[in-house]
Enzyme design. Sequence first.
Site, PDB file in Angstrom:
ATOM      1  N   GLU A   1       0.828  -1.204   0.000  1.00 39.99           N
ATOM      2  CA  GLU A   1       0.000   0.000   0.000  1.00 39.99           C
ATOM      3  C   GLU A   1       0.862   1.254   0.000  1.00 39.99           C
ATOM      4  O   GLU A   1       1.703   1.398   0.889  1.00 39.99           O
ATOM      5  CB  GLU A   1      -0.931  -0.011   1.223  1.00 39.99           C
TER       6      GLU A   1
ATOM      7  N   HIS B   1      -7.819   1.366   2.133  1.00 43.49           N
ATOM      8  CA  HIS B   1      -7.596   1.101   3.560  1.00 43.49           C
ATOM      9  C   HIS B   1      -8.290   2.155   4.427  1.00 43.49           C
ATOM     10  O   HIS B   1      -7.667   2.813   5.270  1.00 43.49           O
ATOM     11  CB  HIS B   1      -6.097   1.050   3.859  1.00 43.49           C
TER      12      HIS B   1
ATOM     13  N   GLY C   1     -11.211   1.427   6.239  1.00 44.45           N
ATOM     14  CA  GLY C   1     -12.166   0.800   7.140  1.00 44.45           C
ATOM     15  C   GLY C   1     -12.301   1.510   8.473  1.00 44.45           C
ATOM     16  O   GLY C   1     -13.392   1.606   9.036  1.00 44.45           O
TER      17      GLY C   1
END
Length: 317
Positions: free
Chosen positions: A261, A280, A282
């Site tokens: 990432e 990413h 969440g």
Amino acid sequence: MTCFITQPIHPRAVRFLHEQGIQTRFASQPTMEAVIAEVGDAEAVITRDLGFSADAIAAAPCLRIIACHGSGTNRIAVAAAARRGIPVTRAVNANSRSVAEMTIALMLAAARKICAADTAVRQGNWDFRYEGPGIELHGRTLALLGFGAIARHVAQIAGAGLGMKVMAWSPSVPEDVFAAHGAGRVEDIGDLLRQADVLSLHRPGDASGRPLLDRHHLSLLKPNTLIVNTSRGSAIDTQALRDLLVVGDLKAAALDVLPQEPPAPDEPALSAPSLILTPHIGATTEEALVRMAMMCVHQIIDCLAGRKPAHVISPPA
């Protein structure tokens, strides 16, 4: 005293540090190279998904605590910190509800092809509504790989809210916990995968970097299975996932995390059909960001004051 922060955190936590007489410095870039060059004489560090390497620890001679802005510490050199007597802390359960809601959002988006439908409307393709229906989740089997705090929230929302049958696998969770959260316990991971209509991953990463779901495990899933991953990017072999999506052996997938990432240009997931990708996010809600950041700073204040922080993790054996 100074706290070095590798990536942005909620300003409320920064203000609180200042009120406690602790100065803050931020990395000029969210890269480990910048962190190593700039951490300097900081006594405390807050890091998010960037982590904190052994080289970064070596570059910080005054370091007394590393606070992880989240629950996953797999990108922090915990053993290297332990050799220096530096505690590593976590923000335990601070983001679990937000990640669970993201899991449900991705599940619904994949089931109803939300992202593809949005693109179709913007491109003038109103006939998309006739190009293959979505699926209804009510009555489907949700398989949870792992049954920690996030998975338990997912089980509650999916079971009570969507009417799904919830099954879970986790060798470390006591029997009564599954029943208390409305999930049936499955002893064997292969049995869980074979039953799944929707598979959601909730296992932490490990130091090996090997995917929990490799090509063999993915082959056990039914052709119309949906996969959701909001846990760790290393949990799935993304090349194998792409191959199965290309030939139609899986219905769809939604990933909030990737092995690297940001992803490399040749990341297989980027060219996979029927795959939703998010960066990413969440845990990126206002509520979770406040909780995680404040938990970090309280543990830093405790450590610098000579008290034991609440959520210190043990180094690996």
